[in-house]
Enzyme design. Structure first.
Site, mmCIF file in Angstrom:
data_model
loop_
_atom_site.group_PDB
_atom_site.id
_atom_site.type_symbol
_atom_site.label_atom_id
_atom_site.label_comp_id
_atom_site.label_asym_id
_atom_site.label_seq_id
_atom_site.Cartn_x
_atom_site.Cartn_y
_atom_site.Cartn_z
ATOM 1 C CE LYS A 29 47.580 45.244 32.633
ATOM 2 N NZ LYS A 29 48.551 44.752 33.618
ATOM 3 N NE ARG A 61 55.053 42.114 35.728
ATOM 4 C CZ ARG A 61 53.782 42.363 35.411
ATOM 5 N NH1 ARG A 61 53.305 42.016 34.224
ATOM 6 N NH2 ARG A 61 52.978 42.962 36.279
HETATM 7 C C1 LIG Z 1 47.841 43.889 34.307
HETATM 8 C C2 LIG Z 1 48.048 43.642 35.735
HETATM 9 C C3 LIG Z 1 47.056 42.972 36.469
HETATM 10 C C4 LIG Z 1 45.800 42.410 35.846
HETATM 11 O O1 LIG Z 1 46.081 41.194 35.234
HETATM 12 P P1 LIG Z 1 44.932 40.307 34.561
HETATM 13 O O2 LIG Z 1 45.611 39.064 34.182
HETATM 14 O O3 LIG Z 1 44.445 41.109 33.388
HETATM 15 O O4 LIG Z 1 43.878 40.117 35.574
HETATM 16 C C5 LIG Z 1 47.280 42.798 37.827
HETATM 17 N N1 LIG Z 1 48.399 43.260 38.422
HETATM 18 C C6 LIG Z 1 49.361 43.891 37.748
HETATM 19 C C7 LIG Z 1 50.567 44.359 38.479
HETATM 20 C C8 LIG Z 1 49.220 44.107 36.380
HETATM 21 O O5 LIG Z 1 50.182 44.747 35.711
#
Ligand SMILES: *Cc1c(COP(=O)(O)O)cnc(C)c1O
Length: 363
Positions: free
Chosen positions: A36, A131
């Site tokens: 992302k 969350r």
């Molecule tokens: C963005 C995201 C991740 C990745 O997180 P990082 O801290 O960048 O490794 C993993 N799981 C979900 C659900 C996310 O939204």
């Protein structure tokens, strides 16, 4: 070369990803590369795939669409709960989506049935960070219902910590996730192929030598791109922290008083600025602003201090150095500054390494 630009070193990104893939493999954990922050840019995706990530995850269906169009051949997961209004695209584009709402899963099922597809589901469980996630006590009832839904395949369960409240993954919450996986398999006589323990915040736990139990997947974004874990933002041994940097250009450079003058009201962002410096400073303005970056997430070179930013201007105290108009300055970025720069149409992306040298703008 055009400015502002992100310089993206594919070899360093691949090295970071490969190092994490290998270290986690020895703990029985595969890596889902999270795309992302770079909007699914296919050059970066290919670097992750060369490094051995097993699948790709993105929170935006638009980025998954881009990866499909680029013919990326890896399982693609939507790692944010789908919007009801996007169910058609989710079923058409993603192999798997992460879910917490039965209403959404029912809709995915009816779309999948209508379009003659199967859609995989990972159920996210709430383990304290508040969350997304189904409360653990509700999980079995949710599974019971979705096992009866046509064209829906329950692939596994997962959790997300260390995001909203900074709750750390540890032996206790990870053991709870493993136990939930075991309980579901035993009660429903099914196999869960994915038990996804979390994000870059899970690395300390996963690499500590702790029993990783049933956890067989981590979803990694920031650690691959920036070389740090995300609980204390410590550099991970052996990873590059400068795989991506930002370059911006000076458009004004003048000695100015440190203190503003005139009657002082709110600034452009509704804030009251307090400036402690006195005297005269060497002030420079770079042609980049809050529309392109999070100014609090930039790290300037030694001796240079970021004083503030408006939408289109970044204001610096350049200390003992004089930066002529037209000169460029390089910054390191944190994740917040990085995601914004990656999605600004005003910031070009200069991709290096990976046997390619190409300049692209995502838009
Ligand atoms: C963005 C995201 C991740 C990745 O997180 P990082 O801290 O960048 O490794 C993993 N799981 C979900 C659900 C996310 O939204």
């Amino acid at each position: 070369m055009s400015a502002p630009r992100l310089e993206i070193d594919l070899d360093k990104i691949q090295h970071n990803a490969c190092t994490l893939v290998e270290r986690l493999a020895s703990r029985g954990i595969a890596v889902t590369g999270v795309t992302k922050a770079f909007l699914g840019n296919p050059d970066i995706v290919h670097a992750l795939l060369r490094a051995g990530v097993r699948s790709l995850g993105d929170s935006r269906i638009e980025n998954i669409d881009s990866m499909r169009r680029a013919n990326i051949e890896a399982p693609l997961a939507l790692i944010r709960s789908p919007m009801l209004s996007q169910a058609e695209q989710v079923v058409a584009l993603a192999d798997v989506s992460f879910n917490t709402e039965l209403e959404v899963i029912r809709k995915l099922s009816s779309v999948a049935l209508k379009t003659n597809r199967n859609h995989g589901i990972v159920l996210m469980v709430e383990l304290g960070d508040l969350r997304e996630g189904i409360m653990p006590g509700e999980l079995e009832n949710t599974v019971l219902e979705i096992l009866g839904l046509p064209n829906i395949l329950l692939k596994g369960i997962g959790t997300n910590l260390a995001c909203r409240c900074g709750v750390s993954p540890d032996a206790s919450n990870m053991a709870e996730l493993s136990a939930l996986a075991d309980a579901i398999e035993a009660r429903f006589k099914i196999q869960l192929s994915i038990v996804s323990g979390g994000n870059s915040g899970n690395l300390q736990w996963a690499l500590s030598g702790a029993d990783t139990g049933r956890i067989n997947d981590l979803r990694l974004g920031e650690s691959i791109l920036l070389g740090c874990e995300t609980l204390q933002r410590q550099t991970i041994d052996g990873l590059y922290t400068d795989a991506i940097s930002l370059i911006a250009e000076v458009i004004e450079s003048k000695d100015k008083p440190a203190q503003p003058w005139g009657e002082i009201a709110q600034n452009a962002f509704g804030e009251h600025t307090v400036i402690r410096k006195q005297g005269t400073i060497a002030q420079a303005i770079l042609a980049i602003g809050r529309q392109d970056i999070d100014p609090d997430g930039l790290e300037a070179p030694d001796g240079i201090e970021i004083l503030g930013a408006s939408s289109d201007h970044l204001i610096l105290d350049t200390g003992a150095s004089y930066l002529p108009v037209g000169s460029e300055l390089r910054f390191q970025l944190n994740y917040s500054a990085l995601t914004r720069a990656m999605s600004s149409p005003f910031v070009t992306q200069h991709i290096m390494g990976g046997n390619t040298e190409l300049v692209s703008n995502y838009f």
